[in-house]
Design a protein around this motif. Structure first.
Motif, short mmCIF file in Angstrom:
data_model
loop_
_atom_site.label_atom_id
_atom_site.label_comp_id
_atom_site.label_asym_id
_atom_site.label_seq_id
_atom_site.Cartn_x
_atom_site.Cartn_y
_atom_site.Cartn_z
N TYR A 36 0.88 -1.20 0.11
CA TYR A 36 0.12 0.04 0.04
C TYR A 36 0.76 1.12 -0.04
O TYR A 36 1.95 1.28 0.32
N GLU A 37 0.23 2.37 -0.45
CA GLU A 37 0.96 3.61 -0.57
C GLU A 37 1.24 4.19 1.00
O GLU A 37 0.50 4.17 1.67
N VAL A 38 2.38 4.57 1.28
CA VAL A 38 2.59 5.28 2.65
C VAL A 38 3.06 6.47 2.39
O VAL A 38 4.42 6.63 1.84
N ALA A 39 2.55 7.60 2.58
CA ALA A 39 2.82 8.99 2.34
C ALA A 39 3.36 9.70 3.63
O ALA A 39 2.31 10.07 4.26
N LEU A 40 4.41 9.79 3.91
CA LEU A 40 4.98 10.46 5.19
C LEU A 40 5.01 12.07 4.92
O LEU A 40 5.69 12.68 3.85
N GLY A 41 4.61 12.97 5.86
CA GLY A 41 4.72 14.11 5.62
C GLY A 41 5.79 14.59 6.62
O GLY A 41 6.25 15.68 6.43
N ALA A 42 6.21 13.78 7.72
CA ALA A 42 7.41 14.31 8.63
C ALA A 42 7.69 13.00 9.12
O ALA A 42 7.14 11.86 9.17
N GLY A 43 8.91 12.89 9.60
CA GLY A 43 9.79 11.67 10.44
C GLY A 43 10.07 10.61 9.21
O GLY A 43 10.37 10.93 8.05
N ARG A 44 9.94 9.35 9.62
CA ARG A 44 10.56 8.31 8.90
C ARG A 44 9.60 7.17 8.82
O ARG A 44 8.72 6.76 9.70
N TYR A 45 9.85 6.04 8.10
CA TYR A 45 9.04 4.97 8.25
C TYR A 45 9.90 3.78 9.38
O TYR A 45 10.91 4.02 9.74
N ILE B 175 7.69 8.10 15.57
CA ILE B 175 8.75 8.35 14.67
C ILE B 175 8.38 9.04 13.19
O ILE B 175 9.24 9.30 12.67
N GLY B 176 7.06 9.11 12.86
CA GLY B 176 6.52 9.78 11.82
C GLY B 176 5.04 10.05 11.80
O GLY B 176 4.37 9.75 12.63
N VAL B 177 4.69 11.00 10.85
CA VAL B 177 3.36 11.50 10.64
C VAL B 177 2.85 11.66 9.19
O VAL B 177 3.99 11.98 8.42
N SER C 168 -5.96 7.77 6.61
CA SER C 168 -5.03 7.81 7.44
C SER C 168 -4.59 8.62 8.32
O SER C 168 -3.88 8.73 9.34
N ASP C 169 -5.52 9.85 8.26
CA ASP C 169 -5.69 11.00 9.34
C ASP C 169 -5.84 10.66 10.39
O ASP C 169 -5.40 11.33 11.45
N ASP C 170 -6.70 9.83 10.78
CA ASP C 170 -7.00 9.35 12.10
C ASP C 170 -6.67 7.77 12.43
O ASP C 170 -7.26 7.07 13.07
N ARG C 171 -5.38 7.53 12.00
CA ARG C 171 -5.06 6.28 12.05
C ARG C 171 -3.43 6.19 12.86
O ARG C 171 -2.73 7.01 12.63
N VAL C 172 -3.26 5.01 13.48
CA VAL C 172 -1.90 4.80 14.04
C VAL C 172 -1.29 3.53 13.83
O VAL C 172 -2.05 2.55 13.78
N TYR C 173 -0.08 3.70 13.15
CA TYR C 173 0.39 2.29 12.65
C TYR C 173 1.47 2.07 13.48
O TYR C 173 2.42 2.85 14.16
N ILE C 174 1.68 0.59 13.98
CA ILE C 174 2.70 0.25 14.89
C ILE C 174 3.11 -1.11 14.10
O ILE C 174 2.63 -1.83 13.46
#
Length: 410
Positions: free
Chosen positions: A135-144, A188-190, A204-210
């Motif tokens: 899936y596409e992961v578009a980070l605005g800040a930080g890292r993967y 670590i990322g936003v 993804s605006d209201d989501r947390v990935y771990i």
């Protein structure tokens, strides 16, 4: 031909009132057709953009098939199907030859806390490292996530933009610690902001990935009960319809689940494109309706222009006789009236397209309406064709007039 065009333009500009009344039918017809196609294309684009979170060329392993249960299959058997597990994910990841990437995703609703602030009903997603390849992961800040963080189930998280703005309104979220179900996780990322989709699909605006292994510490994932994680497999673009991938996945899943040849398959392989294909059929019906509605208006407009052209030929019969006596060829007379008809329809069509263009500036909530170049060209082509069809018979009649008889006409 140039002189024929000049004559046609001169006649149209001389009789402005008749010209205006003549092109109204074509204007309305083209406007209706282009408006319907523009809305259909915009709806299709907005809905497909809303379904981007499902990915493309992706096959998912789940209990229930997209489109609802098979009426010939007992409904209770769907509920008895086992949950996906990490061992199956590892088996597919290691053995699939037609897969570009494989991930497993666990999902739950949770509460996120930071200092004295908290957010309820937040989507918590636990995933593996190759999630970014499926899936596409578009980070605005930080890292993967790093591979080590994923494999070790480290307490790190990537959060959505809405969560970041709510919990950290005047500071950067990266490097801060949040709490989820008693665990402290380092941000670590936003994610980049997605905004509200047209059909309200998850964002993804209201989501947390771990990391997935961190997720399994917070939620129970059993073989029959608890959260059922989703296994998602990304196929190669040259595998049309993901046929080879699905066949391979079915064989491997039956093998890893120990199913005998005569036993029913206890899983469903779903493709997100099936939803888009089903919607495509609806859009085709809407497009056909647009042709029918606009077609009636164009038909009326076309007959109106044909009648006006017959009147124009009748009015200029004597002029045609004079032109022919001075050596004008039949094709000169033909093109003169044919271009007049084409210009009428083309101008009316362009006005219709322009009206639709103005309508795109009207706000329609989350629906973004765009007039595409394809629809503009469609309007121009249809207008030109109507002009040729409406003007060919009157033009041919004018071209066949005998010069002597034409000059004698009143």
């Amino acid at each position: 031909m140039g002189e024929s065009i000049r004559f046609a333009v001169q006649v149209l500009t001389t009789n402005l009132l008749r010209t205006t009344l003549s092109l109204l039918g074509v204007t309305i017809g083209i406007m209706l057709i282009i408006a319907v196609f523009t809305m259909v294309d915009s709806l299709e684009k907005n809905i497909k953009d809303s379904l981007d979170f499902l990915g493309s060329n992706v096959v998912t392993v789940e209990k229930f098939p997209f489109g609802g249960p098979d009426p010939n299959y007992p409904w209770w058997k769907y509920f008895r199907r086992p949950n996906n597990n990490y061992a199956e994910y590892e088996f597919l990841s290691a053995n699939l030859r037609n897969a570009a990437a494989v991930t497993i995703v666990g999902r739950a609703s949770t509460t996120v806390k930071y200092a004295s602030s908290s957010l309820n009903s937040v989507d918590l997603w636990g995933m593996t490292y190759q999630y970014k390849d499926v899936y596409e992961v578009a980070l605005g800040a930080g890292r993967y996530f790093t591979q080590q963080e994923i494999e070790g189930g480290r307490p790190v998280a990537i959060i959505g933009d809405e969560i970041a703005q709510t919990l950290f309104p005047n500071e950067s979220a990266v490097g801060k610690d949040i709490k989820i179900r008693g665990y402290k996780l380092r941000v670590i990322g936003v994610m980049e902001r997605e905004g509200e989709s047209f059909i309200g699909t998850p964002s993804s605006d209201d989501r947390v990935y771990i990391p997935y292994k961190m997720f399994t510490k917070t939620y129970y994932i059993g073989r029959m009960w608890g959260i059922n994680p989703q296994i998602a497999v990304k196929g190669y673009a040259d595998d049309i319809g993901m046929v080879e991938l699905q066949n391979e996945m079915e064989g491997m899943l039956r093998k890893v689940r120990g199913l005998r040849p005569k036993e029913d398959t206890n899983f469903a392989l779903n493709r997100p494109e099936a939803i888009a294909d089903a919607l495509g059929g609806i859009f085709d019906i809407l497009g056909t309706a647009g042709w029918i509605i606009g077609g009636f208006a164009i038909l009326v407009g076309g007959f109106g222009i044909m009648n006006i052209m017959f009147v124009s030929v009748q009015e200029r019969t004597k002029i045609i006789g004079i032109q022919k006596s001075l050596g004008a060829k039949n094709y000169f007379i033909l093109f003169q009236f044919l271009f007049e008809s084409i210009f009428l329809c083309l101008f009316g069509g362009l006005i219709g397209v322009f009206i639709v263009y103005l309508l795109t500036f009207i706000p329609f909530g989350t629906l973004e309406v765009t007039l595409s170049m394809k629809n503009i060209l469609l309007g121009v082509v249809v207008s030109s064709v109507i002009g040729v069809v409406s003007g060919i018979i009157p033009s041919a009649k004018a071209a066949r007039l005998d010069p002597v008889d034409a000059m004698r006409s009143a």
